[in-house]
Design an enzyme around this catalytic site. Structure first.
Site, PDB file in Angstrom:
ATOM      1  NE  ARG A  50      -2.601   1.133   3.489  1.00  0.00           N
ATOM      2  CZ  ARG A  50      -3.343   0.972   4.586  1.00  0.00           C
ATOM      3  NH1 ARG A  50      -4.619   0.622   4.470  1.00  0.00           N
ATOM      4  NH2 ARG A  50      -2.832   1.133   5.775  1.00  0.00           N
ATOM      5  NE  ARG A 103       9.634  20.440 -12.733  1.00  0.00           N
ATOM      6  CZ  ARG A 103       9.326  21.301 -13.698  1.00  0.00           C
ATOM      7  NH1 ARG A 103       9.473  20.953 -14.957  1.00  0.00           N
ATOM      8  NH2 ARG A 103       8.889  22.510 -13.409  1.00  0.00           N
ATOM      9  CE  LYS A 149      -1.987   4.848   6.830  1.00  0.00           C
ATOM     10  NZ  LYS A 149      -2.984   5.633   7.521  1.00  0.00           N
ATOM     11  CD  GLU A 182     -11.776   6.520   5.417  1.00  0.00           C
ATOM     12  OE1 GLU A 182     -11.312   5.400   5.685  1.00  0.00           O
ATOM     13  OE2 GLU A 182     -11.192   7.333   4.664  1.00  0.00           O
TER      14      GLU A 182
HETATM   15  N1  PMP Z   1      -9.151   4.997   7.160  1.00  0.00           N
HETATM   16  C1  PMP Z   1      -8.228   5.929   7.436  1.00  0.00           C
HETATM   17  C2  PMP Z   1      -8.479   7.324   7.029  1.00  0.00           C
HETATM   18  C3  PMP Z   1      -7.037   5.582   8.111  1.00  0.00           C
HETATM   19  O1  PMP Z   1      -6.116   6.501   8.380  1.00  0.00           O
HETATM   20  C4  PMP Z   1      -6.852   4.239   8.509  1.00  0.00           C
HETATM   21  C5  PMP Z   1      -5.628   3.856   9.298  1.00  0.00           C
HETATM   22  N2  PMP Z   1      -4.519   3.644   8.491  1.00  0.00           N
HETATM   23  C6  PMP Z   1      -7.844   3.294   8.188  1.00  0.00           C
HETATM   24  C7  PMP Z   1      -8.979   3.713   7.516  1.00  0.00           C
HETATM   25  C8  PMP Z   1      -7.678   1.851   8.535  1.00  0.00           C
HETATM   26  O2  PMP Z   1      -6.727   1.248   7.704  1.00  0.00           O
HETATM   27  P1  PMP Z   1      -5.818   0.045   8.202  1.00  0.00           P
HETATM   28  O3  PMP Z   1      -6.746  -1.012   8.674  1.00  0.00           O
HETATM   29  O4  PMP Z   1      -5.063  -0.361   7.010  1.00  0.00           O
HETATM   30  O5  PMP Z   1      -4.967   0.580   9.299  1.00  0.00           O
END
Ligand code: PMP
Length: 288
Positions: A50, A103, A149, A182
């Site tokens: 990832r 750059r 991320k 989320e």
């Molecule tokens: N959503 C967000 C915005 C996050 O920062 C995270 C934590 N990394 C997750 C979901 C959960 O992802 P993971 O299970 O891969 O930690």
């Protein structure tokens, strides 16, 4: 604590990144949070994949192969004598000038920090969490895809601030169309009868590694797992709700916008998923 910075190890006091690093100036970079349990770095390869996908999406070239990254992470953990804890891997655009132009940043900065983790209080898992919908919407995928991320977490931080100001620890974020996306650092699931449902990434969420693990567990338990758009109404009327994330693991949600979920206590299916999850954390990963 020994911290990896661009191939060298430094004490916490000496580990430093330039103020001209675009990670600092602009949030231009990517990161991962990873857990280790009893000498097993949980889902390490998935996290590395990832990280590299996030970097590719922002056209950031990580200056090492995935296998070298894996070795550097394992080495950092070893040097710190840890068997349980939390690892933060950060790759930023590197030092440039005061303009945006990437750059001007020829050398990305790679930092690996392995530390003990401050676990959420056990009380939270026993009694569950109350969450509240906040006004700040999750980033529009067409603007900044939440699947990346990135070091730019202001969207999530704003939502967290709004929740805290209203007396809640965690915020429920919707997407631009009002569908449930989320929470600020966790994915969300709801149980309806024998169906476990979570929003698809197309809604604008991070593809959680814990969420994928939970989906596998749920299938093993005979549940029907669906990735489907849903609204707050669906959450309010769910049998059970929980959040998943690397740091939080699996946290039951007992109230959404002051509406009790189910009977207002963590549900039996959530408990069973937590039990099974805790069992595999020491098996499914790279041994230190
Ligand atoms: N959503 C967000 C915005 C996050 O920062 C995270 C934590 N990394 C997750 C979901 C959960 O992802 P993971 O299970 O891969 O930690």
């Amino acid at each position: 604590m020994l911290i990896y910075v661009n191939g060298q190890y430094y004490s916490e006091e000496e580990a430093k990144v330039s103020v001209l690093d675009h990670g600092y100036l602009y949030g231009d970079g990517v990161f991962e949070g990873i857990r280790m349990y009893s000498g097993c770095i949980f889902k390490l390869r998935e996290h590395i994949d990832r990280l590299y996908d996030s970097a590719r999406a922002i056209m950031l070239r990580i200056p090492m192969e995935k296998s070298e990254m894996e070795s550097a992470i394992v080495e950092t953990v070893r040097k710190n004598g840890l068997t349980d804890g939390y690892i933060r891997v950060v790759v930023s655009r590197g030092v440039g000038d005061l303009g945006l132009d990437p750059r001007k940043c020829p050398n990305p900065t790679v930092v690996i920090i392995a530390d003990r983790i401050k676990l959420y209080p056990e009380e939270l898992y026993q009694n569950g969490l109350s969450i509240i919908t906040v006004p700040t919407r999750r980033n529009l995928p067409e603007a900044l895809n939440p699947q990346i991320k990135s070091l730019n977490y202001l969207n999530n931080i704003l939502a967290k601030i709004e929740a805290i100001h209203r007396g809640y620890e965690e915020a429920l974020m919707l997407n631009q169309e009002g569908y449930v996306a989320e929470c600020t650092g966790d994915n969300i699931f709801m149980l309806k009868g024998k169906s476990l449902i979570t929003p698809p990434t197309s809604v604008g969420v991070l593809k959680g590694i814990t969420a994928r693990t939970v989906m596998g567990i749920a299938i093993d338990m005979g549940l029907e797992v669906r990735e489907e758009r849903f609204t707050r109404y669906d959450l309010y009327t769910a049998d059970e709700v929980f959040l998943t994330g690397t740091a939080a693991e699996i946290i039951p949600v007992v109230k959404v916008d002051d509406r009790p979920i189910g009977d207002g206590r963590p549900g039996p299916t959530t408990w069973e998923i937590i039990r099974r999850f805790r069992k595999i954390t020491t098996e499914d990963g790279v041994k230190i």
